[in-house]
Design an enzyme around this catalytic site. Structure first.
Site, mmCIF file in Angstrom:
data_model
loop_
_atom_site.group_PDB
_atom_site.id
_atom_site.type_symbol
_atom_site.label_atom_id
_atom_site.label_comp_id
_atom_site.label_asym_id
_atom_site.label_seq_id
_atom_site.Cartn_x
_atom_site.Cartn_y
_atom_site.Cartn_z
ATOM 1 N N CYS A 143 0.842 -1.194 0.000
ATOM 2 C CA CYS A 143 0.000 0.000 0.000
ATOM 3 C C CYS A 143 0.883 1.253 0.000
ATOM 4 O O CYS A 143 1.837 1.343 0.769
ATOM 5 C CB CYS A 143 -0.952 0.102 1.179
ATOM 6 N N ARG B 268 4.302 -0.546 -4.511
ATOM 7 C CA ARG B 268 3.949 -1.025 -3.166
ATOM 8 C C ARG B 268 2.611 -1.758 -3.153
ATOM 9 O O ARG B 268 2.272 -2.417 -2.165
ATOM 10 C CB ARG B 268 3.853 0.166 -2.199
ATOM 11 N N TRP C 145 -2.747 -2.781 -1.778
ATOM 12 C CA TRP C 145 -2.393 -4.200 -1.891
ATOM 13 C C TRP C 145 -3.302 -4.895 -0.892
ATOM 14 O O TRP C 145 -3.148 -4.739 0.322
ATOM 15 C CB TRP C 145 -0.925 -4.387 -1.532
ATOM 16 N N ASN D 106 -2.136 1.879 5.619
ATOM 17 C CA ASN D 106 -1.270 0.769 5.246
ATOM 18 C C ASN D 106 -1.008 -0.015 6.521
ATOM 19 O O ASN D 106 -0.575 0.568 7.508
ATOM 20 C CB ASN D 106 0.038 1.333 4.660
ATOM 21 N N GLY D 107 -1.276 -1.323 6.501
ATOM 22 C CA GLY D 107 -1.072 -2.131 7.706
ATOM 23 C C GLY D 107 -2.301 -2.979 7.956
ATOM 24 O O GLY D 107 -3.166 -3.123 7.076
ATOM 25 N N GLU E 169 17.070 -18.775 -6.014
ATOM 26 C CA GLU E 169 16.776 -17.417 -6.468
ATOM 27 C C GLU E 169 16.321 -17.422 -7.932
ATOM 28 O O GLU E 169 15.393 -16.697 -8.306
ATOM 29 C CB GLU E 169 18.016 -16.527 -6.247
ATOM 30 N N LYS F 20 12.713 -16.010 -9.124
ATOM 31 C CA LYS F 20 12.557 -14.954 -10.130
ATOM 32 C C LYS F 20 11.575 -15.384 -11.196
ATOM 33 O O LYS F 20 10.698 -14.636 -11.600
ATOM 34 C CB LYS F 20 13.889 -14.619 -10.825
ATOM 35 N N GLU G 220 7.826 -15.659 -9.823
ATOM 36 C CA GLU G 220 7.119 -14.446 -9.419
ATOM 37 C C GLU G 220 6.750 -13.548 -10.587
ATOM 38 O O GLU G 220 5.733 -12.862 -10.526
ATOM 39 C CB GLU G 220 7.866 -13.667 -8.334
ATOM 40 N N HIS H 175 16.377 -37.564 -4.468
ATOM 41 C CA HIS H 175 15.527 -37.922 -3.330
ATOM 42 C C HIS H 175 14.062 -37.543 -3.566
ATOM 43 O O HIS H 175 13.285 -37.453 -2.612
ATOM 44 C CB HIS H 175 16.051 -37.258 -2.055
ATOM 45 N N LYS I 186 6.204 -4.628 -3.428
ATOM 46 C CA LYS I 186 7.641 -4.454 -3.236
ATOM 47 C C LYS I 186 8.029 -4.504 -1.771
ATOM 48 O O LYS I 186 9.083 -4.979 -1.416
ATOM 49 C CB LYS I 186 8.053 -3.112 -3.852
HETATM 50 C C1 F6R Z 1 11.593 -11.324 -4.658
HETATM 51 C C2 F6R Z 1 11.468 -10.286 -3.664
HETATM 52 C C3 F6R Z 1 10.978 -10.663 -2.303
HETATM 53 C C4 F6R Z 1 11.752 -9.878 -1.244
HETATM 54 C C5 F6R Z 1 11.163 -10.127 0.146
HETATM 55 C C6 F6R Z 1 11.959 -9.428 1.219
HETATM 56 O O1 F6R Z 1 12.066 -10.808 -5.857
HETATM 57 O O2 F6R Z 1 11.723 -9.146 -3.918
HETATM 58 O O3 F6R Z 1 11.087 -12.037 -2.085
HETATM 59 O O4 F6R Z 1 13.095 -10.256 -1.293
HETATM 60 O O5 F6R Z 1 9.828 -9.688 0.176
HETATM 61 O O6 F6R Z 1 12.012 -8.063 0.978
HETATM 62 P P1 F6R Z 1 13.090 -7.128 1.652
HETATM 63 O O7 F6R Z 1 14.418 -7.520 1.114
HETATM 64 O O8 F6R Z 1 12.689 -5.748 1.243
HETATM 65 O O9 F6R Z 1 13.001 -7.369 3.118
#
Ligand code: F6R
Length: 610
Positions: A2, A27, A74, A100-101, A483, A487, A490, A506, A605
């Site tokens: 948000c 956000r 969000w 937000n929250g 990772e 990527k 998502e 396994h 984000k």
């Molecule tokens: C994936 C991604 C998320 C963040 C996670 C933690 O691309 O961006 O998995 O890594 O939400 O976010 P931060 O690093 O901001 O605590």
């Protein structure tokens, strides 16, 4: 999670709010809305979907107001639709609130309000706040006090802004667990959930702390504590330019941020890497370095991509500093009654510095006496401020929801910390020098890998319709496999899993047939011979193999369908390089599937809810 923006001044706030919301859209982007006072009339406009749809509606109406608040959502409580979008209002629509929250006791509060005759239009927790504030206003209490009294009844987290058409000179803002900054202008002031929303207008900001409450007028502001005491706040100057948060000619922020990695990794080590001495200096750790080096145990806690960086950090610290390391998801750590003492040091890694789980874990660690250190990107973020000491990664603003340049910068910083503590633990000067030289070459090696962009785009074309992917790596590149898979899933919504390559036999091996692409991360390091055997196992079952390996490695060509060849580096730094082609592969597959790369569905984000 948000976005919040607000303006009070002499200008028409409508374009300011819309521009601010566009910058905050990362956000949350399932619905948006603004509240303002046009020709003495309180007006709320809300739309489902992106801010651009809100902008169209607002433009049709030709509105003007010198005070207003805006929100991009969000969803937490209630589906993304117009009713659930913010601002929420009281019954006669004189009061607007954006939030937000999460209000944890919203149901109990709502039940009481319903008994008092209040009617609800949405399924949100936020609407409860609007009616509760209204219940105090109806008793003749002013807005500021009504908000304060409401917040005294609330459990949960909030960053919020409130406006009331009967007191049209002010915005009330309050924070507990969700970030808020006040932007200070000349004859105008702003409120925002992060500085990117207001950077075009002012560089002077005040960070609100948890429990703080502000009255913001066009020519002044007052910040108060939870006990209603006025607080003198420091004004911070932001040294980030608006260009740094624009797309700079790239079609997506994600591609821009991938391409920026030679520079962002260079910035992460600038002034910190001591090449001649084979060491590092990190000002943020100076005061606690003895305690850190003498820790009995180091823990690293984070979420998502940052947790993958933490896993790489575990390999680095254990290999060179020989201190036992544990890595833990912040969300698990905080609730499992962790055993910690003053002899433990714990790093919290967070790009945004606002992740609710990571922040809560940090507070838990501090309360148990451990040395709690932050590794953050966003300067002035909550985790950065709550940490006892720490290191910024200096990757620059990361706007694309999928983290890319922050990940590689986190790895650079973990390598610098490794150098710093390992030197104190007796790392041989020649080994220190080897690491420092290799780190220094990382930015130019990334630049070389980025030249493979077209080649990787062709691979994306070939594999874009695969419904599943497997990513396998060993040692330092096991986290890189996780990772790479994250990527892909998502942003392309393709199911992908990452595994340590040896774990394949396994269970996951059952998935392998001629339709299953398997990405092997196979640089020529200490695990290479072992991973060749795993490649053979997949090949024997008809899997389609993409291998990321070193330049000059010809032997692998005949075992796999495609190779992506990257420059060599020392083993501990390989995940920095191997993650770059994985980012590009995910990016191009998502683009070819015509998906919204920068704002993938359901994500945000900055995850400021538990
Ligand atoms: C994936 C991604 C998320 C963040 C996670 C933690 O691309 O961006 O998995 O890594 O939400 O976010 P931060 O690093 O901001 O605590």
């Amino acid at each position: 999670m948000c976005g919040i923006v607000g303006y009070v001044g002499n200008k028409n706030c409508v374009p300011i709010l819309i521009q601010g919301l566009k910058r905050l859209e990362y956000r949350g982007y399932d619905s948006a809305g603004i509240g303002l006072i046009h020709e003495d009339e309180p007006i709320v406009i809300k739309t489902k979907g992106k801010v651009s749809l809100l902008e169209e509606r607002v433009n049709e109406l030709v509105l003007e107001s010198e005070i207003g608040i805006g929100h991009t959502r969000w969803a937490t409580h209630g589906i993304p639709n117009e009713q659930n979008a913010h601002p929420h209002t009281n019954a006669n629509k004189t009061l607007f609130i954006i939030h937000n929250g999460i209000i944890e006791n919203f149901q109990a509060l709502k039940n009481n309000l319903i008994i008092l005759g209040y009617k609800f239009e949405s399924d949100t927790d936020t609407e409860v706040l609007a009616h509760l504030i209204d219940s105090y206003l109806n008793k003749g209490i002013n807005l500021s006090k009504s908000v304060q009294m409401t917040l005294n009844e609330v459990n949960g987290t909030y960053g919020l802004a409130v406006m009331y058409s009967k007191e049209p000179d002010k915005i009330i803002a309050a924070r507990k667990g969700s970030p808020l900054v006040i932007g200070i202008g000349a004859g105008e002031n702003f409120i925002a959930s992060d500085v990117s929303a207001i950077l075009a207008y002012t560089k002077n900001v005040i960070y609100l702390e948890d429990g703080e409450f502000a009255e913001i007028y066009k020519d002044r502001y007052v910040v108060k504590s939870i006990l209603d005491k006025e607080i003198e706040k420091e004004i911070h100057e932001i040294n980030m330019s608006i260009d740094e948060i624009d797309k700079g000619g790239y079609p997506h922020f994600m591609l821009k941020e991938i391409m920026e990695q030679p520079e962002s990794t260079r910035n992460s080590m600038r002034g910190r890497l001591l090449i001649e001495e084979g060491s590092a200096k990190l000002g943020g750790l100076n005061d606690i370095i003895d305690r850190l080096v003498n820790s009995k145990r180091i823990l690293i806690s984070a979420c998502g991509t940052s947790w993958h960086a933490a896993l790489v950090g575990e390999y680095m610290f254990e290999q060179y500093a020989r201190i036992p390391v544990e890595v833990e998801y912040a969300s698990e750590f905080r609730y499992r009654n962790p055993i910690l003492s003053g002899e433990d040091s714990i790093f919290f890694i967070s790009q945004s510095g606002e992740t609710a789980d990571t922040l809560a874990a940090l507070k838990e660690a501090k309360s148990r006496g451990a040395l709690a250190l932050g590794i953050c990107n966003v300067v002035g973020s909550t985790i950065a401020r709550e940490s006892m000491s720490g290191v910024y990664i200096h990757a620059g603003p990361e706007i694309g929801v999928a983290s890319t340049k922050a990940f590689t910068a986190q790895l650079v910083v973990l390598a610098l910390i490794t150098l710093l503590i390992s030197k104190r633990k007796g790392l041989k000067p020649s080994d220190g020098k080897k690491i420092a030289d290799a780190l220094n070459e990382i930015p130019s090696k990334i630049a070389q890998i980025l030249k493979l962009n077209d080649e990787i785009e062709q691979l994306a074309e070939e594999f874009k319709d695969s419904p599943n992917f497997l990513y396998l790596g060993r040692g330092y590149n096991f986290p890189a496999a996780l990772e790479g898979a994250l990527k892909l899933k998502e942003i392309s919504y393709i199911h992908a899993e990452g595994y340590p390559a040896a774990e394949m036999k396994h269970g996951p091996i059952a998935l392998i047939d001629e339709n299953m692409p398997v990405v092997f991360i196979a640089p020529k390091d200490s695990t290479y011979e072992k991973i060749l055997s795993n490649i053979q196992e997949v090949r024997a079952r008809g899997g389609r193999i993409i291998a990321i390996t070193d330049e000059g490695n010809g032997e692998i060509d005949k075992l796999v369908d495609h190779t992506i060849k990257i420059p060599r580096t020392i083993e501990m730094l390989t995940p920095i390089l191997t993650s770059i082609p994985l980012q590009l592969l995910a990016y191009h597959i998502a683009v070819k599937k015509a998906l919204d790369v920068d704002q993938p569905r359901n994500l945000a984000k900055s995850v400021t809810v538990e």
